[in-house]
Design a protein around this motif. Structure first.
Motif, mmCIF file in Angstrom:
data_model
loop_
_atom_site.group_PDB
_atom_site.id
_atom_site.type_symbol
_atom_site.label_atom_id
_atom_site.label_comp_id
_atom_site.label_asym_id
_atom_site.label_seq_id
_atom_site.Cartn_x
_atom_site.Cartn_y
_atom_site.Cartn_z
ATOM 1 N N ASP A 36 12.433 8.477 -2.457
ATOM 2 C CA ASP A 36 11.125 9.127 -2.391
ATOM 3 C C ASP A 36 11.403 10.402 -1.606
ATOM 4 O OD1 ASP A 36 8.614 10.039 -1.805
ATOM 5 O OD2 ASP A 36 7.850 8.142 -1.015
ATOM 6 N N ASP B 159 7.694 11.582 1.429
ATOM 7 C CA ASP B 159 6.671 10.547 1.543
ATOM 8 C C ASP B 159 5.560 11.041 2.456
ATOM 9 O OD1 ASP B 159 5.697 7.699 1.438
ATOM 10 O OD2 ASP B 159 6.014 7.951 3.586
ATOM 11 N N GLU C 187 10.182 2.890 -1.992
ATOM 12 C CA GLU C 187 9.372 2.904 -0.772
ATOM 13 C C GLU C 187 9.496 1.532 -0.075
ATOM 14 O OE1 GLU C 187 5.817 6.122 -1.421
ATOM 15 O OE2 GLU C 187 5.510 4.215 -2.425
HETATM 16 MN MN MN Z 1 5.824 7.801 -0.708
#
Ligand code: MN
Ligand code: AHG
Ligand code: MN
Length: 339
Positions: free
Chosen positions: A122, A125, A286
């Motif tokens: 990711d 984030d 995540e």
């Molecule tokens: Mn994220």
């Protein structure tokens, strides 16, 4: 050099030295994972330098596009995504990559050799916080490839968290921190901007007991199941609870909320709700990497029923409910949900 000076210089442990020292403990280590972690630390420095100048360089705001999740793509999402790809695509360490910002897997360009690892990330984030100068982060998971040769495939991407060889995150906050684990505990490094190096500041992080915080978006409480509401009351010291209320903290950047709870003790949860039957957070880049870190620090992560690390992924952008933090608080959430 006097004894005092010598002691002081011995205390300076760069991320490079630490990763190398850890690698030496394992004779099977080839050094390629070590180099991949350096690549990510370099990407972290680059993204940190861009996020800290974002307002000046006019890279705030969104690109006008939406990603595969239907979310607005911010300019910094794209910049972080591209930086990670550009810094690693040619190294011969990866068979394939996958990112929140790409609908399909990201192949290694044909002109470069393929390696044995798989990187899922990711890139940024908490990007809804970018325009407001609130901490954001990067999350990554590293697996060994499953296929034996040629370009990596979806089979290499869709592996359960248990088989991860390393995971980590970078927080772009008041200071920039790089926290990672290769399955032998968790260590945290802080970027010293004067020398441009990550230095070991948080060796062997363990989530402390008793916990201090709970972190959830209570704005959505009317959408939650009665069991999640009852769990929240328990965290607040209401009803069946036998402890004082925990304080509530929610930044809205998973990395930042998770990092605080790693150091202070606490639970972060993003449950399934009426509008998000699978929760909001994505399993592969995540929930799973942070679950790996949490377990390595003595904590736990669950979807309410099973450990996040045991879930066999079926889709690249699969979502999952997430309860993560102190083991005692996560098992309590499972009890509420399964009753
Ligand atoms: Mn994220
Ligand atoms: P991303 O910016 O990578 O899309 O992730 C956003 C996630 C996570 O960081 C955060 O905890 C959560 O979305 C916040 O969602 P709400 O605004 O619904 O609370
Ligand atoms: Mn993101």
């Amino acid at each position: 050099m006097g004894q005092n000076q010598q002691q002081q210089s011995q205390k300076i442990i760069t991320i490079e030295r630490h990763v190398l020292q850890t690698q030496r403990l394992y004779p099977e280590a080839t050094g390629r994972l070590t180099n991949l972690l350096y690549d990510l630390a370099l990407a972290g420095k680059y993204i940190a330098s861009k996020t800290s100048r974002a307002g000046l360089a006019q890279i705030l705001g969104h690109t006008g596009q939406t990603n595969v999740q239907g979310e607005k793509v911010m300019k910094l999402d794209q910049l972080a995504d591209q930086a990670i790809f550009d810094l690693i695509d040619h190294t011969g360490r990866l068979a394939v990559m996958a990112s929140e910002e790409h609908e399909n897997l990201i192949p290694i360009p044909e002109k470069y050799p393929c390696g044995e690892y798989v990187l899922l990330f990711d890139p940024l984030d908490g990007s809804s916080n970018i325009d407001y100068n609130v901490s954001v982060g990067t999350i990554f998971a590293i697996h060994r490839r499953k296929t034996s040769q040629g370009p990596g495939t979806m089979a290499d991407i869709l592996q359960p968290g248990r088989t991860m060889v390393a995971a980590g995150y970078i927080v772009y906050g008041a200071s920039t921190m790089f926290v990672y684990s290769t399955g032998h505990g968790v260590d945290g490094f802080t970027l010293d901007p004067d020398i441009g190096e990550f230095l070991l500041t948080h060796p062997n992080i363990r989530i402390p007991e008793p916990p201090q915080y709970y972190s959830a978006n209570q704005g959505y409480q009317s959408l939650w199941s009665p069991s999640v509401v009852a769990y929240t009351h328990w965290l607040q010291g209401i009803g069946s609870s036998n402890h004082d209320a925990l304080s509530q903290r929610y930044v809205g950047s998973l990395v930042t909320d998770f990092h605080r709870n790693m150091l202070a003790g606490g639970v972060y949860y993003y449950p399934a709700d009426i509008e998000h039957p699978q929760g909001k957070l994505r399993l592969l880049y995540e929930a799973a990497p942070l679950a790996f870190i949490a377990e390595q620090a003595g904590g736990l992560a669950s979807n309410g029923h099973d450990s996040i690390l045991d879930i066999q992924p079926e889709k690249l952008h699969q979502r999952t409910p997430l309860f993560i933090g102190n083991r005692s608080l996560v098992t309590k959430a499972e009890k509420f949900i399964n009753n």
